[in-house]
Design an enzyme around this catalytic site. Structure first.
Site, PDB file in Angstrom:
ATOM      1  N   TYR A 215       0.835  -1.202   0.000  1.00  0.00           N
ATOM      2  CA  TYR A 215       0.000   0.000   0.000  1.00  0.00           C
ATOM      3  C   TYR A 215       0.871   1.253   0.000  1.00  0.00           C
ATOM      4  CZ  TYR A 215      -4.246  -2.574   1.336  1.00  0.00           C
ATOM      5  OH  TYR A 215      -5.324  -3.420   1.374  1.00  0.00           O
TER       6      TYR A 215
ATOM      7  N   HIS B 155      -7.611  -8.213  -2.264  1.00  0.00           N
ATOM      8  CA  HIS B 155      -8.890  -7.552  -1.999  1.00  0.00           C
ATOM      9  C   HIS B 155      -8.808  -6.069  -2.322  1.00  0.00           C
ATOM     10  CE1 HIS B 155      -6.566  -6.907   1.710  1.00  0.00           C
ATOM     11  NE2 HIS B 155      -7.227  -5.775   1.808  1.00  0.00           N
TER      12      HIS B 155
ATOM     13  N   HIS C  85     -10.733  -2.481  -0.931  1.00  0.00           N
ATOM     14  CA  HIS C  85     -11.625  -1.888   0.069  1.00  0.00           C
ATOM     15  C   HIS C  85     -12.662  -1.004  -0.621  1.00  0.00           C
ATOM     16  CE1 HIS C  85      -9.019  -2.860   3.603  1.00  0.00           C
ATOM     17  NE2 HIS C  85      -8.077  -2.861   2.673  1.00  0.00           N
TER      18      HIS C  85
ATOM     19  N   ARG D   8      -3.109 -11.857   3.757  1.00  0.00           N
ATOM     20  CA  ARG D   8      -4.434 -11.393   3.324  1.00  0.00           C
ATOM     21  C   ARG D   8      -4.660 -11.812   1.873  1.00  0.00           C
ATOM     22  NH1 ARG D   8      -7.768  -7.780   4.828  1.00  0.00           N
ATOM     23  NH2 ARG D   8      -9.130  -9.476   4.248  1.00  0.00           N
TER      24      ARG D   8
ATOM     25  N   TYR E 240      -0.716  -9.975   0.557  1.00  0.00           N
ATOM     26  CA  TYR E 240       0.399  -9.489   1.378  1.00  0.00           C
ATOM     27  C   TYR E 240       0.340 -10.102   2.771  1.00  0.00           C
ATOM     28  CZ  TYR E 240      -3.161  -6.180   3.045  1.00  0.00           C
ATOM     29  OH  TYR E 240      -4.302  -5.620   3.547  1.00  0.00           O
TER      30      TYR E 240
END
Lengths: 235, 189
Positions: free
Chosen positions: A105, A157, A159, A154, A144
């Protein structure tokens, strides 16, 4: 004054409990006491409405926000926002954020040892059209690691944050990809005990919206709380 | 056709990437009337540690007690560009600061009148589904008869929703405690 019509309560198991011990961060952040049941008043059934005036020309194309193209697998993500009565939710704001294709991110707190992409921010927004439709162009996010438990990863995905017509229809969720082997292992995805509700967070591959020679299409419909059939009480 | 509402998931630790473009920490400037106020405080977890990755959203009526929303049919004026929505992430000390105008009273169930209040939606890493609570104001006599505060059976918990006016200034202090003795009342609505 006319009668107010409130929003339905979710069926058991279709929304997560606040305390879900396999997700360790919930242990100290879930309310300790039961929630206090209150009626939906004028304050609850109203809510902020945002329109197209917020949206910039590249806000719904996360691959066009920099000088160059981001690295990764291009995706077209589209679908509809509906309420639980099946009615489209038009002109509602959707905000999305995601990791880049390496699973990193663009955020100061993300220390995962994977490269940032100078051509990818990972933030987008749009407003649904009159039929509740939305569309984003992006890059498939990478999986990640996180520190919830040993060797925790995770699943891929994106958000999503939505408003809908009322503060009661507010929703923040995550959209997953079909066939991800990490899904059965993820305590966040599996916090929803009702299988139908859980699986409805997974998008489907869609050949129809796939653009030849360019990008794979995924479809995902989002369902917000719907109005009750009958007025609650005179206000 | 009955559909199942999409399940909620946590905002996660990187919420700022997606949710700070719409930060609205000062909406007092959008209002043409009403008392300008500041509400500040901190968010604490079950161990009393500050929560640096929470996000608060606020929804309120204008100074006349009118919501900028088509379902508010009251014969009261809107206030120009005042939407009544605020959004503030917490800082590294779990702190937040929201500048607004004090909302007017709005109707409640039956023929009741609700004391001035702000609806608050709470998000944070570790929270799988957002929570609703409310801010009331310590200098409002109407709190005693407020129909929603009155539904909190344990009257000792009602003050967790009352922002305390600091001295003579139009500044209020209001903290959120997720657990423990001072746990904030959260609503099922």
């Amino acid at each position: 004054m006319s009668a107010l019509i409130g929003y339905k309560k979710p069926a058991a198991g279709t929304q997560p409990n606040y305390l879900h011990p396999p997700y360790q961060s919930s242990i100290k952040r879930a309310p300790g006491k039961p929630l206090v049941l209150v009626p939906q008043t004028l304050s609850e059934i109203t809510g902020p409405l945002f329109g197209h005036e917020l949206i910039g020309p590249t806000d719904n194309d996360l691959t066009k926000q920099h000088d160059g193209e981001p690295i990764g697998e291009r995706i077209i993500l589209s679908g509809r926002v509906l309420d639980e009565n099946g009615r489209p939710v038009p002109r509602t704001l959707i905000e999305v954020w995601q990791a880049n294709s390496t699973g990193r991110y663009r955020h100061a707190l993300d220390q995962h040892d994977a490269p940032l992409d100078p051509n990818f921010t990972g933030y987008g927004r749009t407003v649904t059209d009159d039929e509740g439709r939305y569309r984003f162009v992006s890059i498939k996010p990478g999986a990640y690691p996180w520190r919830n438990h040993h060797n925790a990863w995770r699943p891929q995905h994106i958000h999503f944050s939505l408003f809908g017509p009322s503060f009661m229809t507010r929703l923040v969720t995550q959209m997953y990809f079909p066939g991800d082997p990490l899904l059965p292992l993820d305590p966040i995805f599996n916090c929803v005990t009702d299988q139908r509700a859980r699986d409805s967070m997974i998008s489907t591959f869609d050949l129809e919206t796939t653009i030849p020679e360019f990008a794979l299409g995924y479809r995902w419909d989002i369902v917000l709380r719907g109005r009750d059939a009958t007025p609650m009480e005179k206000q | 056709m009955a559909l199942v509402p999409t399940a909620s998931q946590t905002v996660g630790p990187y919420l700022h990437l997606g949710l700070t473009a719409l930060t609205r920490a000062d909406i007092a400037k959008d209002a043409s009337k009403g008392e300008k106020i500041v509400i500040s405080g901190r968010v604490f977890d079950g161990e009393g540690q500050p929560v640096p990755d929470a996000l608060l959203e606020f929804w309120q009526a204008n100074a006349d007690g009118k919501y900028a929303h088509p379902d508010d049919l009251q014969d009261k004026p809107l206030d120009g560009g005042f939407l009544g929505f605020g959004r503030v992430p917490t800082d590294k000390d779990g702190g937040f600061r929201f500048a607004t105008v004090k909302p007017g009273a709005v109707p409640g169930p039956g023929n009741s009148l609700q004391a001035p209040h702000i609806v608050v939606c709470v998000f944070m890493r570790g929270m799988l589904r957002h929570l609703y609570t409310r801010i009331y104001f310590s200098d409002e006599a109407g709190n005693a008869d407020d129909p929603v505060l009155g539904l909190i059976e344990d009257a000792a918990r009602r003050p967790t929703l009352v922002a305390q006016r600091q001295g003579g200034k139009a500044e209020y202090h209001w903290d959120i405690h997720m657990q423990g003795q001072k746990e904030t009342v959260f609503f099922d609505c």
